[in-house]
Design a protein around this motif. Sequence first.
Motif, PDB file in Angstrom:
ATOM      1  N   SER A   1       1.998   9.700  -5.553  1.00 50.04           N
ATOM      2  CA  SER A   1       2.311  10.821  -4.661  1.00 50.04           C
ATOM      3  C   SER A   1       2.123  12.180  -5.357  1.00 50.04           C
ATOM      4  O   SER A   1       1.784  13.160  -4.697  1.00 50.04           O
ATOM      5  CB  SER A   1       3.725  10.682  -4.078  1.00 50.04           C
ATOM      6  OG  SER A   1       4.658  10.546  -5.115  1.00 50.04           O
TER       7      SER A   1
ATOM      8  N   LEU B   1      -1.412  12.944  -4.971  1.00 51.89           N
ATOM      9  CA  LEU B   1      -1.673  13.258  -3.573  1.00 51.89           C
ATOM     10  C   LEU B   1      -1.263  14.689  -3.244  1.00 51.89           C
ATOM     11  O   LEU B   1      -1.989  15.403  -2.533  1.00 51.89           O
ATOM     12  CB  LEU B   1      -0.895  12.294  -2.671  1.00 51.89           C
ATOM     13  CG  LEU B   1      -1.519  10.911  -2.486  1.00 51.89           C
ATOM     14  CD1 LEU B   1      -0.585  10.008  -1.700  1.00 51.89           C
ATOM     15  CD2 LEU B   1      -2.841  11.047  -1.752  1.00 51.89           C
ATOM     16  N   GLU B   2      -0.098  15.118  -3.769  1.00 55.87           N
ATOM     17  CA  GLU B   2       0.367  16.483  -3.521  1.00 55.87           C
ATOM     18  C   GLU B   2      -0.666  17.475  -4.035  1.00 55.87           C
ATOM     19  O   GLU B   2      -0.956  18.483  -3.401  1.00 55.87           O
ATOM     20  CB  GLU B   2       1.713  16.723  -4.252  1.00 55.87           C
ATOM     21  CG  GLU B   2       2.885  15.944  -3.707  1.00 55.87           C
ATOM     22  CD  GLU B   2       3.537  16.638  -2.508  1.00 55.87           C
ATOM     23  OE1 GLU B   2       3.058  17.712  -2.104  1.00 55.87           O
ATOM     24  OE2 GLU B   2       4.526  16.081  -1.975  1.00 55.87           O
TER      25      GLU B   2
ATOM     26  N   THR C   1      -6.925  12.117   0.195  1.00 55.25           N
ATOM     27  CA  THR C   1      -6.443  11.246   1.270  1.00 55.25           C
ATOM     28  C   THR C   1      -7.469  11.097   2.385  1.00 55.25           C
ATOM     29  O   THR C   1      -7.482  10.090   3.095  1.00 55.25           O
ATOM     30  CB  THR C   1      -5.158  11.814   1.902  1.00 55.25           C
ATOM     31  OG1 THR C   1      -5.465  13.073   2.505  1.00 55.25           O
ATOM     32  CG2 THR C   1      -4.074  12.002   0.865  1.00 55.25           C
ATOM     33  N   LEU C   2      -8.349  12.110   2.521  1.00 55.18           N
ATOM     34  CA  LEU C   2      -9.302  12.077   3.630  1.00 55.18           C
ATOM     35  C   LEU C   2     -10.146  10.810   3.620  1.00 55.18           C
ATOM     36  O   LEU C   2     -10.585  10.326   4.664  1.00 55.18           O
ATOM     37  CB  LEU C   2     -10.226  13.297   3.562  1.00 55.18           C
ATOM     38  CG  LEU C   2      -9.547  14.665   3.556  1.00 55.18           C
ATOM     39  CD1 LEU C   2     -10.597  15.761   3.491  1.00 55.18           C
ATOM     40  CD2 LEU C   2      -8.694  14.831   4.810  1.00 55.18           C
ATOM     41  N   PHE C   3     -10.402  10.277   2.425  1.00 56.03           N
ATOM     42  CA  PHE C   3     -11.342   9.157   2.322  1.00 56.03           C
ATOM     43  C   PHE C   3     -10.656   7.805   2.197  1.00 56.03           C
ATOM     44  O   PHE C   3     -11.326   6.780   2.056  1.00 56.03           O
ATOM     45  CB  PHE C   3     -12.294   9.393   1.148  1.00 56.03           C
ATOM     46  CG  PHE C   3     -13.024  10.690   1.262  1.00 56.03           C
ATOM     47  CD1 PHE C   3     -14.066  10.811   2.176  1.00 56.03           C
ATOM     48  CD2 PHE C   3     -12.656  11.792   0.526  1.00 56.03           C
ATOM     49  CE1 PHE C   3     -14.726  12.009   2.323  1.00 56.03           C
ATOM     50  CE2 PHE C   3     -13.311  12.999   0.666  1.00 56.03           C
ATOM     51  CZ  PHE C   3     -14.346  13.117   1.560  1.00 56.03           C
ATOM     52  N   ILE C   4      -9.310   7.831   2.214  1.00 55.60           N
ATOM     53  CA  ILE C   4      -8.596   6.558   2.037  1.00 55.60           C
ATOM     54  C   ILE C   4      -8.966   5.514   3.106  1.00 55.60           C
ATOM     55  O   ILE C   4      -9.340   4.389   2.768  1.00 55.60           O
ATOM     56  CB  ILE C   4      -7.077   6.812   1.967  1.00 55.60           C
ATOM     57  CG1 ILE C   4      -6.748   7.481   0.625  1.00 55.60           C
ATOM     58  CG2 ILE C   4      -6.295   5.513   2.101  1.00 55.60           C
ATOM     59  CD1 ILE C   4      -5.283   7.801   0.444  1.00 55.60           C
TER      60      ILE C   4
ATOM     61  N   THR D   1       0.847  -1.194   0.000  1.00 55.23           N
ATOM     62  CA  THR D   1       0.000   0.000   0.000  1.00 55.23           C
ATOM     63  C   THR D   1       0.881   1.242   0.000  1.00 55.23           C
ATOM     64  O   THR D   1       0.577   2.213  -0.683  1.00 55.23           O
ATOM     65  CB  THR D   1      -0.931   0.054   1.232  1.00 55.23           C
ATOM     66  OG1 THR D   1      -0.131   0.024   2.422  1.00 55.23           O
ATOM     67  CG2 THR D   1      -1.897  -1.107   1.247  1.00 55.23           C
ATOM     68  N   ALA D   2       1.985   1.201   0.778  1.00 56.44           N
ATOM     69  CA  ALA D   2       2.896   2.351   0.785  1.00 56.44           C
ATOM     70  C   ALA D   2       3.467   2.569  -0.612  1.00 56.44           C
ATOM     71  O   ALA D   2       3.560   3.700  -1.090  1.00 56.44           O
ATOM     72  CB  ALA D   2       4.003   2.123   1.815  1.00 56.44           C
ATOM     73  N   SER D   3       3.814   1.450  -1.269  1.00 55.09           N
ATOM     74  CA  SER D   3       4.340   1.581  -2.631  1.00 55.09           C
ATOM     75  C   SER D   3       3.282   2.160  -3.558  1.00 55.09           C
ATOM     76  O   SER D   3       3.571   3.024  -4.393  1.00 55.09           O
ATOM     77  CB  SER D   3       4.798   0.216  -3.149  1.00 55.09           C
ATOM     78  OG  SER D   3       5.752  -0.327  -2.275  1.00 55.09           O
TER      79      SER D   3
ATOM     80  N   MET E   1       0.793   4.093  -2.750  1.00 60.02           N
ATOM     81  CA  MET E   1       0.630   5.504  -2.405  1.00 60.02           C
ATOM     82  C   MET E   1       1.780   6.317  -2.993  1.00 60.02           C
ATOM     83  O   MET E   1       1.575   7.425  -3.489  1.00 60.02           O
ATOM     84  CB  MET E   1       0.595   5.669  -0.879  1.00 60.02           C
ATOM     85  CG  MET E   1      -0.548   4.957  -0.185  1.00 60.02           C
ATOM     86  SD  MET E   1      -2.111   5.857  -0.237  1.00 60.02           S
ATOM     87  CE  MET E   1      -1.806   7.095   1.006  1.00 60.02           C
ATOM     88  N   GLN E   2       3.016   5.774  -2.893  1.00 56.56           N
ATOM     89  CA  GLN E   2       4.161   6.485  -3.450  1.00 56.56           C
ATOM     90  C   GLN E   2       3.974   6.706  -4.947  1.00 56.56           C
ATOM     91  O   GLN E   2       4.307   7.751  -5.479  1.00 56.56           O
ATOM     92  CB  GLN E   2       5.452   5.692  -3.189  1.00 56.56           C
ATOM     93  CG  GLN E   2       5.918   5.811  -1.746  1.00 56.56           C
ATOM     94  CD  GLN E   2       6.930   4.766  -1.344  1.00 56.56           C
ATOM     95  OE1 GLN E   2       7.072   4.470  -0.179  1.00 56.56           O
ATOM     96  NE2 GLN E   2       7.636   4.198  -2.310  1.00 56.56           N
TER      97      GLN E   2
ATOM     98  N   VAL F   1      -4.787  16.793  -1.735  1.00 58.09           N
ATOM     99  CA  VAL F   1      -4.737  16.171  -0.407  1.00 58.09           C
ATOM    100  C   VAL F   1      -6.136  15.739   0.034  1.00 58.09           C
ATOM    101  O   VAL F   1      -6.297  14.795   0.811  1.00 58.09           O
ATOM    102  CB  VAL F   1      -4.104  17.145   0.610  1.00 58.09           C
ATOM    103  CG1 VAL F   1      -4.181  16.583   2.001  1.00 58.09           C
ATOM    104  CG2 VAL F   1      -2.652  17.407   0.240  1.00 58.09           C
TER     105      VAL F   1
END
Lengths: 453, 453
Positions: free
Chosen positions: A298, A301-302, A308-311, A290-292, A294-295, A305
């Motif tokens: 990114s 995401l920038e 991200t609230l609903f992730i 998941t981190a990968s 998200m990366q 933002v």
Amino acid sequence: MNLTLLNRAGARNPSSVLDGFNAADSVEFLNGRPSGEAVTILGHLPLPRAAEILSQPELERAPDLLSALPDAKATRLLAALADDRAADVVGGMNVAHRAAILRRLAPPARAAIEKLLAYPEGTAGAIMTAAFIAVPETATVGETLALVRRGDGRQAVYAVAILDAPGGRLLRMATLRGLISAAPDDSVLAAAPDADPVSVVPLTPREDVARLIRRHDLLALPVVDADRHVLGLVAVDDVIDALIAEQTEDVHKFGGMGALDQPYSRVGFLPMIGKRAGWLSVLFLSEMLTASAMQHYSDELEKAVVLTLFIPLIMSSGGNSGSQATSLLVRSLALGEVRLRDWWRVALREMPTGIVLGAILGCIGVLRIAVWQYAGLFDYGPHWELIALTVAAALVGIVTFGSLAGSMLPFALKALRFDPANASAPFVATLVDVTGLVIYFSIATLILRGTVL
Amino acid sequence: MNLTLLNRAGARNPSSVLDGFNAADSVEFLNGRPSGEAVTILGHLPLPRAAEILSQPELERAPDLLSALPDAKATRLLAALADDRAADVVGGMNVAHRAAILRRLAPPARAAIEKLLAYPEGTAGAIMTAAFIAVPETATVGETLALVRRGDGRQAVYAVAILDAPGGRLLRMATLRGLISAAPDDSVLAAAPDADPVSVVPLTPREDVARLIRRHDLLALPVVDADRHVLGLVAVDDVIDALIAEQTEDVHKFGGMGALDQPYSRVGFLPMIGKRAGWLSVLFLSEMLTASAMQHYSDELEKAVVLTLFIPLIMSSGGNSGSQATSLLVRSLALGEVRLRDWWRVALREMPTGIVLGAILGCIGVLRIAVWQYAGLFDYGPHWELIALTVAAALVGIVTFGSLAGSMLPFALKALRFDPANASAPFVATLVDVTGLVIYFSIATLILRGTVL
């Protein structure tokens, strides 16, 4: 009762604390005492009483208690147990103690126990008893009843095996009720009208044994070899124990950990960490994807933002719908309601179910965003309608994927010859989380390109 | 066998398709056919055979099949069933059919069924049979055996209740083995040495009944009223059915949905949606708190989008450790290994367990971030060591909280007189998610203030 128990602990003669207790209460009392004290009490009890207590599968630390008793006493105690229970207890001892006590047993008893120990745990062979009553087909009802009467009491007798006269192969099973209802001079066959009785082989899984016993309302199920020679019987009470053990194992697995073979409070701190850390680490490593993911997103995401609230909300919905579907199918497969070949039928059903469930959650989600926006509780930006649409579409996609993945996982495990009960809720959630993120961001890119992104 | 089954479906006489099948196979065959066909086949079978098939709890749609049969046939069939099974079947009918068929039964049979129907599902009263054999203490073994022999075969006889002569209250229970082993002229008391037999009341939960039957190795457990008059017996096979039903219910609940009372493939599309949408929506609404929590930290998120990368990873670890702890304690409470009053002992144990588990995951997490940073796979910024520290500290906090919350939830439910099995994995995950976010952002604020934030 527990106050009485505590007071009794102060009594003089070590074994007199159990006076007037039945076997089940004695077991409960011994379970609550330190090992040393339990050994002393067992050692001072008359042999038949000690054997009765040791016979209860509920007695904890039985292998340790027996190992700690003087050799002669331990050997006599073991010899007084039914062979299936004896094998259970000996099987829990360390190798040195096991070899030593088996060496002191009479050769036939030793052979019987060693045979049972050789069957893998969780099979009919491991839970059957080899101490059963069998008669040739030429016996009369009266002769058979005489054998039942003479039984040594170590083993509950629920049924009698009738063997064919020359070969000694299983012919029929007579119940006690059948024997009582027939005339003493009748052939024993008159007491057992069913030709071709249900039987299993030693490697039949205990769940299947339980299912057969239940399906045919049996009190005892014969275990036979390839030539239909009877190796032992699995009694209904052994099946209840097996069912409860199975159930505990399944719940632990579904919770995402190795099954404990001891009660919670008996498992040491480090072994408990070991049982839990393994799966937790595996899940953690998988979840790193998941981190990968998200990366990978990114840049998006920038720029937004707000996405991200609903992730957490969206990911957990996928995991929850997957967990529901898995729990449904694990049980259906275990009960034989659904078979491996039905997988596509289930998939065709879970797909629309997931879409509808996702749409329901999507509507709630849109409503939540609209209310907060209009009420001024939070500002999701000028394109909040598109954000709401993204969340709703993502929910439909993710819940559908969760339902599909959650329902197919037990089938996949079964196809790979694993127990479908290994499909744990955390495992499904992890599976769904990574894909869920990809679905969410793909939909966001599609809907929000040119506006927010 | 299934090929044979399919071919047989083409036979002429509707009921001849079952020729040579035993009851269990007949049930499997009927379960696989459309309702209309199953009704036709049942209607053409001789009464004893149809009753035998209808007696199997595995027969699906039994209430519907019986409702669809001609009135006279249905009534005679129902009268031929054991009363506990008859109550099961009638209990599944709609109110109109139920009233109509009960009205056509003979008054005593009707009264027996209505009495059983009055006990809540999941209690001893609902699974017991009122058709048992009882003798006064003055009877001889021979007289008792004669009664067993004369039994009508609707009910398996596993044990006989012995009542005191003036009051008709339960005195002892005699097993068939005991009766066989005693001399015919002996008093029946000689066949039942145990005074004060284990018994339950009608409202005892079926799990407790199963536990007692298992603990005392019984084949039948008497259900008595406040005056120790015997109302019925729960037989060991009813307990196996109850255990399996309980297990299915528990797994469904743990998966986060209402328990299904029918096999997966029999539940209609909309009822299935209903069973799943309810809990899913409740979880979704609770999980919305995560969106609120995220909104609360939106300033921090704007400043450090890098923090969002680890949100799914950290949240899922909390949920997973909680799910493990819940599955452990749900079973320990169900098996009576741990009691309500042990809650603080469990809490004191889960706290260090959670810290160690969190630390293990934290180390893996730091390693992952360092490797990616050094290998140039992703740039977590100039303060990446502080980010890694934040992730590790958050994992310790969240896994500890997850283990604590997950283990305390079953206790809380039990204290509130709910079944601890209602603690589902999704429920725990939701509980942990919101707190997890708050823990994560609090730690981040603490560690990163002045640098990243």
